[in-house]
Each structure stands twice: as structure tokens, then as C-alpha cells.
Design a protein around this motif. Structure first.
Motif, PDB file in Angstrom:
ATOM      1  N   SER A 171       0.906  -0.976  -0.001  1.00 37.84           N
ATOM      2  CA  SER A 171       0.097   0.008  -0.066  1.00 37.84           C
ATOM      3  C   SER A 171       0.933   1.372  -0.029  1.00 37.84           C
ATOM      4  O   SER A 171       2.031   1.332   0.135  1.00 37.84           O
ATOM      5  CB  SER A 171      -0.743  -0.063   1.296  1.00 37.84           C
ATOM      6  N   GLU A 172       0.157   2.344  -0.082  1.00 38.56           N
ATOM      7  CA  GLU A 172       0.972   3.661   0.073  1.00 38.56           C
ATOM      8  C   GLU A 172       1.101   3.971   1.496  1.00 38.56           C
ATOM      9  O   GLU A 172       0.292   3.847   2.359  1.00 38.56           O
ATOM     10  CB  GLU A 172       0.149   4.910  -0.575  1.00 38.56           C
ATOM     11  N   ILE A 173       2.492   4.103   1.911  1.00 38.38           N
ATOM     12  CA  ILE A 173       2.903   4.476   3.205  1.00 38.38           C
ATOM     13  C   ILE A 173       3.617   5.844   3.447  1.00 38.38           C
ATOM     14  O   ILE A 173       4.469   6.095   2.635  1.00 38.38           O
ATOM     15  CB  ILE A 173       3.780   3.377   3.731  1.00 38.38           C
ATOM     16  N   ALA A 174       3.193   6.593   4.221  1.00 37.63           N
ATOM     17  CA  ALA A 174       3.759   7.833   4.524  1.00 37.63           C
ATOM     18  C   ALA A 174       5.135   7.485   5.429  1.00 37.63           C
ATOM     19  O   ALA A 174       5.123   6.853   6.502  1.00 37.63           O
ATOM     20  CB  ALA A 174       2.966   8.826   5.502  1.00 37.63           C
ATOM     21  N   ALA A 175       6.437   7.808   5.007  1.00 35.99           N
ATOM     22  CA  ALA A 175       7.788   7.442   5.308  1.00 35.99           C
ATOM     23  C   ALA A 175       7.606   8.094   6.903  1.00 35.99           C
ATOM     24  O   ALA A 175       8.141   7.434   7.758  1.00 35.99           O
ATOM     25  CB  ALA A 175       8.699   7.879   4.588  1.00 35.99           C
ATOM     26  N   GLU A 176       6.921   9.211   6.968  1.00 39.01           N
ATOM     27  CA  GLU A 176       6.995   9.851   8.418  1.00 39.01           C
ATOM     28  C   GLU A 176       6.269   9.097   9.386  1.00 39.01           C
ATOM     29  O   GLU A 176       6.938   9.005  10.477  1.00 39.01           O
ATOM     30  CB  GLU A 176       6.509  11.177   8.173  1.00 39.01           C
ATOM     31  N   GLN A 177       5.309   8.564   9.079  1.00 40.90           N
ATOM     32  CA  GLN A 177       4.605   7.594  10.059  1.00 40.90           C
ATOM     33  C   GLN A 177       5.315   6.712  10.352  1.00 40.90           C
ATOM     34  O   GLN A 177       5.404   6.260  11.584  1.00 40.90           O
ATOM     35  CB  GLN A 177       3.172   7.168   9.356  1.00 40.90           C
ATOM     36  N   VAL A 178       6.054   5.806   9.428  1.00 37.02           N
ATOM     37  CA  VAL A 178       7.112   4.400   9.903  1.00 37.02           C
ATOM     38  C   VAL A 178       8.299   5.052  10.928  1.00 37.02           C
ATOM     39  O   VAL A 178       8.197   4.564  11.916  1.00 37.02           O
ATOM     40  CB  VAL A 178       7.608   3.960   8.627  1.00 37.02           C
ATOM     41  N   MET A 179       8.953   6.269  10.428  1.00 37.46           N
ATOM     42  CA  MET A 179       9.675   6.811  11.282  1.00 37.46           C
ATOM     43  C   MET A 179       9.536   7.077  12.590  1.00 37.46           C
ATOM     44  O   MET A 179      10.146   6.744  13.581  1.00 37.46           O
ATOM     45  CB  MET A 179      10.656   7.890  10.517  1.00 37.46           C
ATOM     46  N   TYR A 180       8.379   7.977  12.535  1.00 39.58           N
ATOM     47  CA  TYR A 180       7.884   8.262  14.139  1.00 39.58           C
ATOM     48  C   TYR A 180       7.476   7.205  14.877  1.00 39.58           C
ATOM     49  O   TYR A 180       7.716   6.878  16.042  1.00 39.58           O
ATOM     50  CB  TYR A 180       6.918   9.225  13.962  1.00 39.58           C
ATOM     51  N   ASN A 181       6.701   6.369  14.336  1.00 35.78           N
ATOM     52  CA  ASN A 181       6.410   4.945  15.115  1.00 35.78           C
ATOM     53  C   ASN A 181       7.451   4.313  15.762  1.00 35.78           C
ATOM     54  O   ASN A 181       7.433   3.749  16.901  1.00 35.78           O
ATOM     55  CB  ASN A 181       5.602   3.985  14.055  1.00 35.78           C
ATOM     56  N   SER A 182       8.619   4.026  15.069  1.00 39.31           N
ATOM     57  CA  SER A 182       9.775   3.423  15.601  1.00 39.31           C
ATOM     58  C   SER A 182      10.376   4.223  16.766  1.00 39.31           C
ATOM     59  O   SER A 182      10.712   3.455  17.735  1.00 39.31           O
ATOM     60  CB  SER A 182      10.854   3.016  14.434  1.00 39.31           C
ATOM     61  N   VAL A 183      10.545   5.536  16.520  1.00 33.21           N
ATOM     62  CA  VAL A 183      11.004   6.323  17.271  1.00 33.21           C
ATOM     63  C   VAL A 183      10.395   6.388  18.569  1.00 33.21           C
ATOM     64  O   VAL A 183      10.934   6.256  19.851  1.00 33.21           O
ATOM     65  CB  VAL A 183      11.215   7.794  16.718  1.00 33.21           C
ATOM     66  N   ILE A 184       8.832   6.462  18.712  1.00 33.26           N
ATOM     67  CA  ILE A 184       8.331   6.172  19.703  1.00 33.26           C
ATOM     68  C   ILE A 184       8.339   4.852  20.325  1.00 33.26           C
ATOM     69  O   ILE A 184       8.506   5.062  21.610  1.00 33.26           O
ATOM     70  CB  ILE A 184       6.644   6.500  19.422  1.00 33.26           C
ATOM     71  N   GLN A 185       8.454   3.813  19.773  1.00 33.86           N
ATOM     72  CA  GLN A 185       8.662   2.550  20.531  1.00 33.86           C
ATOM     73  C   GLN A 185      10.033   2.502  20.887  1.00 33.86           C
ATOM     74  O   GLN A 185      10.237   1.825  22.107  1.00 33.86           O
ATOM     75  CB  GLN A 185       8.560   1.445  19.141  1.00 33.86           C
ATOM     76  N   TYR A 186      11.000   3.091  20.343  1.00 39.14           N
ATOM     77  CA  TYR A 186      12.327   2.763  20.749  1.00 39.14           C
ATOM     78  C   TYR A 186      12.984   3.692  21.815  1.00 39.14           C
ATOM     79  O   TYR A 186      14.165   3.533  22.136  1.00 39.14           O
ATOM     80  CB  TYR A 186      13.004   2.089  19.718  1.00 39.14           C
ATOM     81  N   ASN A 187      12.353   4.995  22.152  1.00 42.44           N
ATOM     82  CA  ASN A 187      12.833   5.884  22.584  1.00 42.44           C
ATOM     83  C   ASN A 187      12.881   5.623  24.113  1.00 42.44           C
ATOM     84  O   ASN A 187      14.163   5.935  24.577  1.00 42.44           O
ATOM     85  CB  ASN A 187      11.946   7.229  22.467  1.00 42.44           C
ATOM     86  N   PRO A 188      12.372   4.861  24.694  1.00 46.44           N
ATOM     87  CA  PRO A 188      12.668   4.211  25.878  1.00 46.44           C
ATOM     88  C   PRO A 188      14.104   3.736  26.215  1.00 46.44           C
ATOM     89  O   PRO A 188      14.777   3.805  27.241  1.00 46.44           O
ATOM     90  CB  PRO A 188      11.492   3.304  26.613  1.00 46.44           C
ATOM     91  N   THR A 189      14.176   2.588  25.368  1.00 41.54           N
ATOM     92  CA  THR A 189      15.465   2.011  25.154  1.00 41.54           C
ATOM     93  C   THR A 189      16.568   2.905  25.033  1.00 41.54           C
ATOM     94  O   THR A 189      17.617   2.734  25.530  1.00 41.54           O
ATOM     95  CB  THR A 189      15.420   0.966  24.148  1.00 41.54           C
ATOM     96  N   ALA A 190      16.508   3.908  24.017  1.00 41.64           N
ATOM     97  CA  ALA A 190      17.515   4.838  23.706  1.00 41.64           C
ATOM     98  C   ALA A 190      17.827   5.805  25.088  1.00 41.64           C
ATOM     99  O   ALA A 190      18.886   5.953  25.419  1.00 41.64           O
ATOM    100  CB  ALA A 190      17.160   5.829  22.541  1.00 41.64           C
ATOM    101  N   GLU A 191      16.620   6.051  25.898  1.00 44.09           N
ATOM    102  CA  GLU A 191      16.925   6.964  26.935  1.00 44.09           C
ATOM    103  C   GLU A 191      17.551   6.250  28.043  1.00 44.09           C
ATOM    104  O   GLU A 191      18.379   6.603  28.889  1.00 44.09           O
ATOM    105  CB  GLU A 191      15.445   7.451  27.355  1.00 44.09           C
ATOM    106  N   SER A 192      17.383   4.902  27.997  1.00 47.97           N
ATOM    107  CA  SER A 192      18.221   4.030  29.078  1.00 47.97           C
ATOM    108  C   SER A 192      19.627   4.406  28.895  1.00 47.97           C
ATOM    109  O   SER A 192      20.381   4.030  30.171  1.00 47.97           O
ATOM    110  CB  SER A 192      17.540   2.802  29.200  1.00 47.97           C
TER     111      SER A 192
END
Length: 176
Positions: free
Chosen positions: A25-46
Motif C-alpha cells: 500500500s501507500e505508506i507515509a515515510a514519516e509515519q513509519v519513522m515516528y512510530n519506530s522512534v516512539i517505540q524505541y525511545n525508552p530503550t534509547a533513553e536508558s
């Protein structure tokens, strides 16, 4: 980490069988990037790692769940191999017919004589995760295979001033 290993192996089995159904399907690149960042931000912050993500209006053609898995894998790797207190950047850059999602880290990079092992099955390299995280050595092989099934390409660059930039490139959806 056992779950990660099992998921990686299951993906390898499915990819090797050639029986993988993509839901393109058509996917917004921004959506995928932000979703990953939101998911992995806690790991990064640690690890006191800052992730910056750039806005993008680009759309790609791909499978949303598999593309999310790919970007998650690359971002997770960037965090694993980054030193405490460093920065990771994720952004999309476009050519006429393709969009490239880039993930740059300030880790130790990859030794020149090991770079051809990247994206290979069980390609174990000498750089180690910086906080003893686990790695199956299968993640990048899975990334490469999934992206190629979506008619895209993968690669990595190693800037002279250090770190790594891993990228995936997918067909661009032209928005009129």
C-alpha cells in the motif's frame, strides 16, 4: 531476548520458503519513522541516547507491518551499537523515483574488511553491542530480504568522521 531470536528464525524460515504474503500500500515515510522512534525511545533513553527524526512528506510503496519491522530493526541496531550519551538521526531523502530512509549513529562503525558481511545470513561482525545486548546476526539479512521483496534496496555508508548510516530505499509514490 529469546523471543527476538525465535522471531528472527521464524522470519528466516518464511523468507527462505518464498511463501510470504505482502500487503502493499501507500505508506507515509514519516509515519513509519515516528512510530519506530516512539517505540524505541525508552530503550534509547536508558542509554542516554538522543534520537532526532526529521519530518517528511514522502510516500513509499510497501508493506506497512514489514516496513515497520525493518525500520524497528535498524533503529534497534543503532541503539545497541551506540555509546552512551550519543545521538541517532533518522530522516527520509528522496530521488525522483525512490525514497531513502536513513538511520545514522555515532557508534564505532564497521571495519572495512567486514563490510561485505553486512546483510548476509549469520553475518557476525566484531563490533559488539555497547551494553551487552543480544544479537542473532540475522536481523540485517531479514531486512535485506524484506526490502528486496518490496522492490527496494538496502545499504550502509561509513562517513569519514565515524559512525554508520544504514539506509533502505523503496519506490516513491508520486502524489499529485
Amino acid at each position: 531476548a529469546m523471543q527476538e531470536v525465535i522471531e528472527d528464525f521464524l522470519d528466516v524460515v518464511v523468507l527462505q520458503s518464498g511463501k510470504i504474503d505482502l500487503n502493499m500500500s501507500e505508506i507515509a515515510a514519516e509515519q513509519v519513522m515516528y512510530n519506530s522512534v516512539i517505540q524505541y525511545n525508552p530503550t534509547a533513553e536508558s542509554k542516554d541516547i538522543t534520537i532526532s527524526v526529521a519530518n517528511s512528506d514522502a510516500f513509499v510503496y510497501g508493506d506497512l507491518s514489514r516496513l515497520t519491522q525493518v525500520v524497528n530493526n535498524l533503529l534497534s541496531n543503532a541503539i545497541k551499537y551506540s555509546p552512551k550519551g550519543s545521538k541517532i538521526s533518522i530522516w527520509a531523502s528522496g530521488q525522483a523515483d525512490t525514497v531513502r530512509i536513513n538511520i545514522a549513529d555515532q557508534g564505532q562503525g564497521i571495519p572495512v574488511d567486514e563490510r561485505d558481511l553486512l546483510f548476509t545470513e549469520f553475518g557476525k561482525l566484531t563490533p559488539r553491542p555497547t551494553a551487552q545486548e543480544s544479537s542473532t546476526g540475522l536481523g540485517l539479512w531479514i531486512v535485506k530480504n524484506l526490502i528486496e521483496l518490496m522492490k527496494g534496496t538496502v545499504g550502509a555508508e561509513f562517513p569519514a568522521d565515524g559512525g554508520s548510516i544504514f539506509w533502505i530505499e523503496l519506490p516513491r509514490v508520486k502524489k499529485t
